[in-house]
Design an enzyme around this catalytic site. Sequence first.
Site, short mmCIF file in Angstrom:
data_model
loop_
_atom_site.label_atom_id
_atom_site.label_comp_id
_atom_site.label_asym_id
_atom_site.label_seq_id
_atom_site.Cartn_x
_atom_site.Cartn_y
_atom_site.Cartn_z
N MET A 49 104.54 50.37 35.07
CA MET A 49 103.62 50.25 33.94
C MET A 49 104.05 51.19 32.81
O MET A 49 103.27 51.46 31.89
CB MET A 49 102.18 50.55 34.38
N HIS A 56 109.65 57.23 38.77
CA HIS A 56 110.14 55.90 38.41
C HIS A 56 111.68 55.89 38.38
O HIS A 56 112.30 54.94 38.85
CB HIS A 56 109.66 55.52 37.01
P1 AMP Z 1 103.36 52.67 38.05
O1 AMP Z 1 104.10 52.70 36.76
O2 AMP Z 1 102.44 53.82 38.26
O3 AMP Z 1 102.76 51.32 38.34
O4 AMP Z 1 104.47 52.87 39.19
C1 AMP Z 1 105.59 52.04 39.27
C2 AMP Z 1 106.30 52.31 40.56
O5 AMP Z 1 106.68 53.68 40.60
C3 AMP Z 1 105.44 52.06 41.80
O6 AMP Z 1 106.24 51.46 42.80
C4 AMP Z 1 105.02 53.45 42.20
O7 AMP Z 1 104.74 53.59 43.58
C5 AMP Z 1 106.26 54.24 41.83
N1 AMP Z 1 105.95 55.66 41.65
C6 AMP Z 1 105.00 56.19 40.85
N2 AMP Z 1 104.98 57.54 40.99
C7 AMP Z 1 105.93 57.85 41.90
C8 AMP Z 1 106.39 59.06 42.49
N3 AMP Z 1 105.87 60.24 42.16
N4 AMP Z 1 107.38 59.00 43.40
C9 AMP Z 1 107.92 57.80 43.76
N5 AMP Z 1 107.54 56.62 43.23
C10 AMP Z 1 106.55 56.64 42.33
#
Ligand code: AMP
Length: 303
Positions: A49, A56
Amino acid sequence: MAKKNRCVTAQVEFLEGFCVEVIETVQEMQQRSEALRSAGQTISLVPTMGFLHEGHLELMRVGKRHSDKLIISIFVNPVQFGPGEDLDQYPRDKEGDLKKARDVGVDIVFMPSVGEMYQEGYQTKVQVENLPQHLCGLSRPGHFDGVTTVVAKLFNITRPHMAVFGQKDYQQLAVISRMVMDLNMDIKILGVPTVREPDSLAMSSRNNYLGAEERKSALSLRKSMDLAGELFQGGEKKAKVIRDAVQSLILSHPFTAIDYIALCDPVTLDDVEVLGDKNLLALAVRVGKTRLIDNCLLQNDSD
Ligand code: AMP
């Protein structure tokens, strides 16, 4: 020299002369992916997102290592936000994200508008039945339907051979893995361990909302998981004892309110009363107005 692909919507150029390919329409993305597949290239997808952080970027590095071409999507999916959630405040930084994507070696950024993803008359959703009835699904009704629906759409649009997700969103990873199995999607799902700040707070775009004092209290999540690990390794098997200890530690920090503290089976996400060999501790805690999640496995050291 390779022919320039006709489907490219935009090449975003940066001063240093590098560029990253940005595609904004579904049709162009599908054509581009089809062309890559026809040329024998393997594709990984990292759905995000945006407001990219090191967590990420780690997913992207993994994706890059496992395929010829790395596509990321940046799309704040309105369908997975409930009423009163932070859809409108969700942080965005298009320019910064594109620079980070370029630096990490992303080949294509798919960045559709909401109207492009959800055309007028849209009325289909993808629903996993049981896994969403736990943890975050209880306090965010409909959230995982929104997630599975958009991820299924992103899979159909970008046609990846594999997709990479973070273990930080453990339930999301479980739900998506289930969807892929149940619908026979020919996509390998990779889960990447949670990336943390130097002080051990799990990285999250939502950390940006925290004030300085709240930021200190947010460390209680990791501290409480460490405490749970010590209790478990010390032989404690009663979920209630561990849950109570986690709760007391978190609530001893200002601004905190518990959404849930769950000790559950890592596959079914069913609550356990007596811990087995492998257990998931999952937390959702409000720190001020910010809802943070984190998790860890409690398992015997030898496993
Ligand atoms: P989001 O943008 O929050 O929807 O996250 C996108 C992807 O990044 C998802 O697969 C999350 O699980 C992963 N993600 C977010 N924060 C972390 C983190 N601290 N460590 C590893 N992966 C993450």
